[in-house]
Design a protein around this motif. Structure first.
Motif, PDB file in Angstrom:
ATOM      1  N   ALA A   1       0.815  -1.212   0.000  1.00 18.37           N
ATOM      2  CA  ALA A   1       0.000   0.000   0.000  1.00 18.37           C
ATOM      3  C   ALA A   1       0.848   1.261   0.000  1.00 18.37           C
ATOM      4  O   ALA A   1       0.348   2.336  -0.341  1.00 18.37           O
ATOM      5  CB  ALA A   1      -0.932   0.008   1.204  1.00 18.37           C
ATOM      6  N   GLY A   2       2.117   1.157   0.366  1.00 19.87           N
ATOM      7  CA  GLY A   2       2.976   2.327   0.409  1.00 19.87           C
ATOM      8  C   GLY A   2       4.424   1.969   0.182  1.00 19.87           C
ATOM      9  O   GLY A   2       4.835   0.823   0.374  1.00 19.87           O
ATOM     10  N   HIS A   3       5.175   2.963  -0.241  1.00 20.38           N
ATOM     11  CA  HIS A   3       6.611   2.800  -0.482  1.00 20.38           C
ATOM     12  C   HIS A   3       7.302   4.085  -0.053  1.00 20.38           C
ATOM     13  O   HIS A   3       6.787   5.187  -0.281  1.00 20.38           O
ATOM     14  CB  HIS A   3       6.884   2.548  -1.965  1.00 20.38           C
ATOM     15  CG  HIS A   3       8.344   2.502  -2.284  1.00 20.38           C
ATOM     16  ND1 HIS A   3       9.060   1.328  -2.232  1.00 20.38           N
ATOM     17  CD2 HIS A   3       9.220   3.462  -2.629  1.00 20.38           C
ATOM     18  CE1 HIS A   3      10.331   1.587  -2.539  1.00 20.38           C
ATOM     19  NE2 HIS A   3      10.442   2.876  -2.781  1.00 20.38           N
ATOM     20  N   ALA A   4       8.464   3.956   0.555  1.00 23.76           N
ATOM     21  CA  ALA A   4       9.289   5.120   0.893  1.00 23.76           C
ATOM     22  C   ALA A   4      10.742   4.678   0.951  1.00 23.76           C
ATOM     23  O   ALA A   4      11.039   3.508   1.213  1.00 23.76           O
ATOM     24  CB  ALA A   4       8.869   5.725   2.223  1.00 23.76           C
ATOM     25  N   GLN A   5      11.615   5.646   0.700  1.00 30.74           N
ATOM     26  CA  GLN A   5      13.041   5.395   0.794  1.00 30.74           C
ATOM     27  C   GLN A   5      13.677   6.466   1.675  1.00 30.74           C
ATOM     28  O   GLN A   5      13.164   7.585   1.772  1.00 30.74           O
ATOM     29  CB  GLN A   5      13.693   5.443  -0.594  1.00 30.74           C
ATOM     30  CG  GLN A   5      13.146   4.409  -1.541  1.00 30.74           C
ATOM     31  CD  GLN A   5      13.780   4.450  -2.914  1.00 30.74           C
ATOM     32  OE1 GLN A   5      14.883   4.974  -3.093  1.00 30.74           O
ATOM     33  NE2 GLN A   5      13.088   3.888  -3.888  1.00 30.74           N
TER      34      GLN A   5
ATOM     35  N   ARG B   1      -5.155   5.185  -2.052  1.00 28.07           N
ATOM     36  CA  ARG B   1      -5.139   6.624  -1.761  1.00 28.07           C
ATOM     37  C   ARG B   1      -6.485   7.073  -1.210  1.00 28.07           C
ATOM     38  O   ARG B   1      -7.513   6.479  -1.475  1.00 28.07           O
ATOM     39  CB  ARG B   1      -4.775   7.417  -3.018  1.00 28.07           C
ATOM     40  CG  ARG B   1      -3.325   7.205  -3.378  1.00 28.07           C
ATOM     41  CD  ARG B   1      -2.876   8.036  -4.539  1.00 28.07           C
ATOM     42  NE  ARG B   1      -1.509   7.624  -4.884  1.00 28.07           N
ATOM     43  CZ  ARG B   1      -0.979   7.711  -6.079  1.00 28.07           C
ATOM     44  NH1 ARG B   1      -1.678   8.221  -7.070  1.00 28.07           N
ATOM     45  NH2 ARG B   1       0.248   7.304  -6.301  1.00 28.07           N
ATOM     46  N   GLY B   2      -6.432   8.144  -0.441  1.00 25.60           N
ATOM     47  CA  GLY B   2      -7.640   8.709   0.134  1.00 25.60           C
ATOM     48  C   GLY B   2      -8.103   8.013   1.405  1.00 25.60           C
ATOM     49  O   GLY B   2      -9.180   8.310   1.917  1.00 25.60           O
ATOM     50  N   GLN B   3      -7.294   7.115   1.943  1.00 22.37           N
ATOM     51  CA  GLN B   3      -7.665   6.373   3.149  1.00 22.37           C
ATOM     52  C   GLN B   3      -6.879   6.824   4.382  1.00 22.37           C
ATOM     53  O   GLN B   3      -6.940   6.184   5.425  1.00 22.37           O
ATOM     54  CB  GLN B   3      -7.470   4.870   2.922  1.00 22.37           C
ATOM     55  CG  GLN B   3      -8.328   4.305   1.814  1.00 22.37           C
ATOM     56  CD  GLN B   3      -8.086   2.818   1.607  1.00 22.37           C
ATOM     57  OE1 GLN B   3      -7.757   2.084   2.535  1.00 22.37           O
ATOM     58  NE2 GLN B   3      -8.253   2.366   0.373  1.00 22.37           N
ATOM     59  N   GLY B   4      -6.100   7.900   4.234  1.00 28.88           N
ATOM     60  CA  GLY B   4      -5.348   8.405   5.375  1.00 28.88           C
ATOM     61  C   GLY B   4      -4.167   7.541   5.777  1.00 28.88           C
ATOM     62  O   GLY B   4      -3.786   7.533   6.948  1.00 28.88           O
ATOM     63  N   LEU B   5      -3.572   6.843   4.837  1.00 24.41           N
ATOM     64  CA  LEU B   5      -2.484   5.920   5.156  1.00 24.41           C
ATOM     65  C   LEU B   5      -1.102   6.570   5.182  1.00 24.41           C
ATOM     66  O   LEU B   5      -0.187   6.040   5.814  1.00 24.41           O
ATOM     67  CB  LEU B   5      -2.473   4.762   4.150  1.00 24.41           C
ATOM     68  CG  LEU B   5      -3.712   3.873   4.156  1.00 24.41           C
ATOM     69  CD1 LEU B   5      -3.615   2.832   3.044  1.00 24.41           C
ATOM     70  CD2 LEU B   5      -3.902   3.208   5.507  1.00 24.41           C
ATOM     71  N   ALA B   6      -0.924   7.695   4.500  1.00 27.41           N
ATOM     72  CA  ALA B   6       0.403   8.302   4.397  1.00 27.41           C
ATOM     73  C   ALA B   6       0.957   8.675   5.770  1.00 27.41           C
ATOM     74  O   ALA B   6       2.120   8.393   6.075  1.00 27.41           O
ATOM     75  CB  ALA B   6       0.374   9.519   3.472  1.00 27.41           C
TER      76      ALA B   6
ATOM     77  N   ASN C   1       2.819  19.992  -4.723  1.00 26.99           N
ATOM     78  CA  ASN C   1       2.311  18.769  -4.101  1.00 26.99           C
ATOM     79  C   ASN C   1       1.766  19.098  -2.698  1.00 26.99           C
ATOM     80  O   ASN C   1       2.333  18.716  -1.678  1.00 26.99           O
ATOM     81  CB  ASN C   1       3.410  17.710  -4.051  1.00 26.99           C
ATOM     82  CG  ASN C   1       2.875  16.343  -3.715  1.00 26.99           C
ATOM     83  OD1 ASN C   1       1.741  16.187  -3.280  1.00 26.99           O
ATOM     84  ND2 ASN C   1       3.718  15.333  -3.897  1.00 26.99           N
ATOM     85  N   THR C   2       0.658  19.812  -2.685  1.00 32.07           N
ATOM     86  CA  THR C   2       0.124  20.318  -1.419  1.00 32.07           C
ATOM     87  C   THR C   2      -0.355  19.204  -0.482  1.00 32.07           C
ATOM     88  O   THR C   2      -0.261  19.354   0.738  1.00 32.07           O
ATOM     89  CB  THR C   2      -1.012  21.325  -1.676  1.00 32.07           C
ATOM     90  OG1 THR C   2      -2.020  20.699  -2.474  1.00 32.07           O
ATOM     91  CG2 THR C   2      -0.474  22.569  -2.386  1.00 32.07           C
ATOM     92  N   ALA C   3      -0.862  18.110  -1.006  1.00 32.78           N
ATOM     93  CA  ALA C   3      -1.301  17.008  -0.144  1.00 32.78           C
ATOM     94  C   ALA C   3      -0.110  16.437   0.625  1.00 32.78           C
ATOM     95  O   ALA C   3      -0.200  16.194   1.842  1.00 32.78           O
ATOM     96  CB  ALA C   3      -1.992  15.920  -0.963  1.00 32.78           C
ATOM     97  N   ALA C   4       1.001  16.231  -0.061  1.00 35.90           N
ATOM     98  CA  ALA C   4       2.199  15.714   0.612  1.00 35.90           C
ATOM     99  C   ALA C   4       2.712  16.724   1.636  1.00 35.90           C
ATOM    100  O   ALA C   4       3.073  16.353   2.764  1.00 35.90           O
ATOM    101  CB  ALA C   4       3.282  15.392  -0.413  1.00 35.90           C
ATOM    102  N   ILE C   5       2.719  17.994   1.273  1.00 38.06           N
ATOM    103  CA  ILE C   5       3.212  19.025   2.188  1.00 38.06           C
ATOM    104  C   ILE C   5       2.365  19.068   3.455  1.00 38.06           C
ATOM    105  O   ILE C   5       2.901  19.168   4.566  1.00 38.06           O
ATOM    106  CB  ILE C   5       3.277  20.389   1.472  1.00 38.06           C
ATOM    107  CG1 ILE C   5       4.398  20.355   0.424  1.00 38.06           C
ATOM    108  CG2 ILE C   5       3.471  21.531   2.467  1.00 38.06           C
ATOM    109  CD1 ILE C   5       4.416  21.526  -0.537  1.00 38.06           C
TER     110      ILE C   5
END
Length: 173
Positions: free
Chosen positions: A67-71, A93-98, A126-130
């Motif tokens: 569901a997610g990836h990060a480095q 997306r849209g499920q509040g997982l970030a 990228n305002t959602a990420a910010i």
């Protein structure tokens, strides 16, 4: 969401996450080739091995699905991690997982006493990420104007940082 080390078997699940060159650049920077392929992810993963790897790669797992990836690029000499290539699977997306996913990544970085700082670059549109980064406690430190050329346009990059002491102060509040 459960945090795991990103593994080779996760690669195939990511290949359709970025259907445009712009989307791939937004995720991975201008150095990647579109479309994302196994070779590029294999090359990234190859840098995760050894006593002082160049990066850590994380997978966020929900119900057995990627569901997610990060480095996090690792500067061992200066005790700095650079959070990068963060993405939530389009189907999740849209499920509040970030936020919970990245909180686990942050906790992992600062669990290693050798790291004092975690920083990131994010394109200013990228305002959602910010919003997510600010909620996590990152502080904006500046903007690199016209820092990436994507096709015929240029994107600005904001720089955010978090110190170990920032995280401790936030948790005490």
């Amino acid at each position: 969401m459960q945090l795991e080390t990103f593994a080779r078997h996760h690669i195939a699940d990511m290949l359709d996450w970025f259907p445009t060159a712009e989307g791939l650049t937004q995720w991975g920077g201008p150095g990647l080739r579109f479309p994302l392929d196994e070779t590029q992810l294999d090359e990234m993963q190859a840098s995760t091995f050894g006593d002082a790897p160049a990066r850590w790669m994380f997978a966020g797992i929900v119900d057995g699905n990627l569901a997610g990836h990060a480095q996090v690029a690792l500067d061992w000499e200066n005790g700095i991690g650079r959070l990068s290539r963060v993405a939530i699977n389009p189907r999740f997306r849209g499920q509040g997982l970030a936020h919970p996913f990245l909180q686990q990544v942050i906790d992992h970085v600062f669990a290693d006493a050798r790291f004092e700082r975690l920083e990131l670059n994010v394109y200013t549109f990228n305002t959602a990420a910010i919003r997510t980064y600010l909620k996590l406690g990152f502080i904006e430190e500046g903007v690199r104007r016209s820092s990436a050329k994507v096709g015929t346009i240029r994107w600005d990059t904001a720089i955010y940082g978090m110190l170990r002491s920032d995280l401790a102060a936030e948790r005490e509040a």
